[in-house]
Design an enzyme around this catalytic site. Structure first.
Site, mmCIF file in Angstrom:
data_model
loop_
_atom_site.group_PDB
_atom_site.id
_atom_site.type_symbol
_atom_site.label_atom_id
_atom_site.label_comp_id
_atom_site.label_asym_id
_atom_site.label_seq_id
_atom_site.Cartn_x
_atom_site.Cartn_y
_atom_site.Cartn_z
ATOM 1 N N GLU A 198 -19.915 14.852 -0.632
ATOM 2 C CA GLU A 198 -19.910 13.867 -1.558
ATOM 3 C C GLU A 198 -21.234 12.825 -1.258
ATOM 4 O OE1 GLU A 198 -16.797 10.966 -1.958
ATOM 5 O OE2 GLU A 198 -17.450 9.962 -4.005
ATOM 6 N N LYS A 254 -18.941 17.025 -4.567
ATOM 7 C CA LYS A 254 -18.340 15.823 -5.379
ATOM 8 C C LYS A 254 -19.598 15.106 -5.526
ATOM 9 C CE LYS A 254 -15.133 12.134 -5.330
ATOM 10 N NZ LYS A 254 -13.454 11.855 -4.918
ATOM 11 N N ARG A 263 0.713 -1.394 -0.203
ATOM 12 C CA ARG A 263 -0.102 0.077 -0.187
ATOM 13 C C ARG A 263 0.863 1.397 -0.073
ATOM 14 N NH1 ARG A 263 -2.444 -2.857 4.106
ATOM 15 N NH2 ARG A 263 -2.191 -1.467 5.776
HETATM 16 P P1 13P Z 1 -14.141 6.945 -7.910
HETATM 17 O O1 13P Z 1 -13.692 8.042 -8.899
HETATM 18 O O2 13P Z 1 -13.417 5.587 -8.412
HETATM 19 O O3 13P Z 1 -15.804 6.820 -8.044
HETATM 20 O O4 13P Z 1 -13.726 7.318 -6.666
HETATM 21 C C1 13P Z 1 -14.028 8.473 -6.160
HETATM 22 C C2 13P Z 1 -14.208 8.736 -4.605
HETATM 23 O O5 13P Z 1 -13.333 9.329 -3.958
HETATM 24 C C3 13P Z 1 -15.086 7.772 -3.879
HETATM 25 O O6 13P Z 1 -15.292 8.442 -2.631
#
Ligand code: 13P
Length: 342
Positions: A177, A219, A46
């Site tokens: 988000e 987001k 990681r």
């Molecule tokens: P993805 O672009 O792979 O959807 O991931 C964005 C993200 O930060 C999910 O929390």
């Protein structure tokens, strides 16, 4: 709370047609992606992988900020430089995922709620001291028969707003988000309806919790048909539906909309973002940007495969995807950009 500083950071996160690199996968998510590529699922791998990402040459040409995970924000390169310092020196703003993932919402079959509010004030303070300037919290909304319910939408939106207020108190710009998932056979129309309901609820809660809209980034998902929907709409239809939805729900005070990729292919995510910018860039009040994880990382992670001999080639792939999305923000992305490096 220093409002001016929050506003400046939020605008810097979407400035110069750059976008965000989401590299905040939790350990279980990171391991899921490693497992698919037979990469050993250990802390060492990681760390190696995250070093590859933050040291990608030229990353700062297309990336304004990187979202880190709790483990990553404390890690260093092999030669002992903290990742956060590598980013700062490249002019990339460091941020941090602060939610603690999702769990089933009690009493609501098939729906989820995000955890992490307990102790958040103290954690935010520590992250700010470590150098983070923004935070991220992801809520997950599932489309299915009779879901999402208003109860689920309200609970998730309320948590997003409480988190956002705490982040701003700590001087960190909240990335809000609410992700409407692509899984399932639902149509673009259904995704539109659910995304509209979700965003209405989110902005009502943000307002109720006195979140400074000028000092946050949204987001969201793009408005797309479900992955198993028999009708896969055109790139232009997705761009039109997405912008129509946001114009009706996202206040003009928000500096930027930074899309998640959500499981779209890298090329499709770039093409859809490009289409939105070609048609709407000068007609919408917010920057139309990106905050991709998979759509930036996936090709490069595949090339790396856990082998240090492949680091340079993997970094070239990361750089390429970042540049494609930078071009998409300018409305200058094209299929030729893909074949040029194939
Ligand atoms: P993805 O672009 O792979 O959807 O991931 C964005 C993200 O930060 C999910 O929390």
């Amino acid at each position: 709370m220093n409002q001016q500083q929050l506003i400046e950071t939020a605008y810097a996160m979407v400035a110069d047609d750059k976008g965000l690199l989401a590299m905040d996968e939790s350990t279980p998510t990171c391991h899921k992606r490693f497992a698919k590529l037979n990469i050993p699922q250990t802390e060492e791998f990681r760390r190696d992988y995250r070093e590859l990402l933050v040291t990608t040459p030229g990353l700062n040409e297309a990336i304004s900020g990187a979202i880190l995970f709790d483990e990553t924000i404390r890690q260093q390169t092999k030669n002992g430089t903290p990742f956060i310092k590598v980013l700062q020196e490249a002019g990339i703003i460091p941020g941090i995922k602060v939610d603690k993932s999702t769990t089933p919402l009690a009493g609501f079959q098939g729906e989820k709620i995000t955890q992490g509010l307990d102790g958040l004030r103290e954690r935010l303070e520590e992250y700010a001291q470590l150098g983070a300037r923004f935070a991220k919290w992801r809520a997950v909304i599932t489309i299915g028969e009779a879901i999402p319910t208003p109860g689920c939408l309200e609970a998730n939106a309320h948590l997003l707003a409480r988190y956002a207020a705490l982040s701003q108190e700590a001087g960190l710009v909240p990335i809000v988000e609410p992700e409407v998932l692509m899984d399932g056979p639902h149509t673009l129309r259904r995704c539109y309806e659910v995304t509209e309901q979700t965003l209405r609820m989110v902005f009502a809660q943000l307002s109720a919790q006195r979140v400074l809209l000028e000092g946050m980034i949204l987001k969201p998902n793009m408005v797309v048909p479900g992955l198993d929907c028999p009708t896969q709409n055109s790139i232009e239809e997705v761009a039109d539906a997405t912008i129509t939805c946001f114009r009706r729900t996202v206040p003009a005070a928000v500096p930027g909309v930074a899309f998640l990729s959500g499981g779209q292919s890298s090329e499709l995510a770039s093409a859809r973002l490009n289409a939105m910018n070609v048609k709407y860039k000068s007609h919408v009040p917010w920057a139309l940007s990106f905050s991709f994880a998979r759509a930036i990382q996936q090709p490069g992670m595949g090339i790396w495969g856990g082998d240090s001999a492949n680091v340079e080639a993997a970094q070239e792939a990361m750089y390429h995807r970042a540049r494609c999305n930078w071009a998409a923000r300018r409305g200058e992305y094209s299929a030729e950009m893909e074949s040029a490096t194939a």
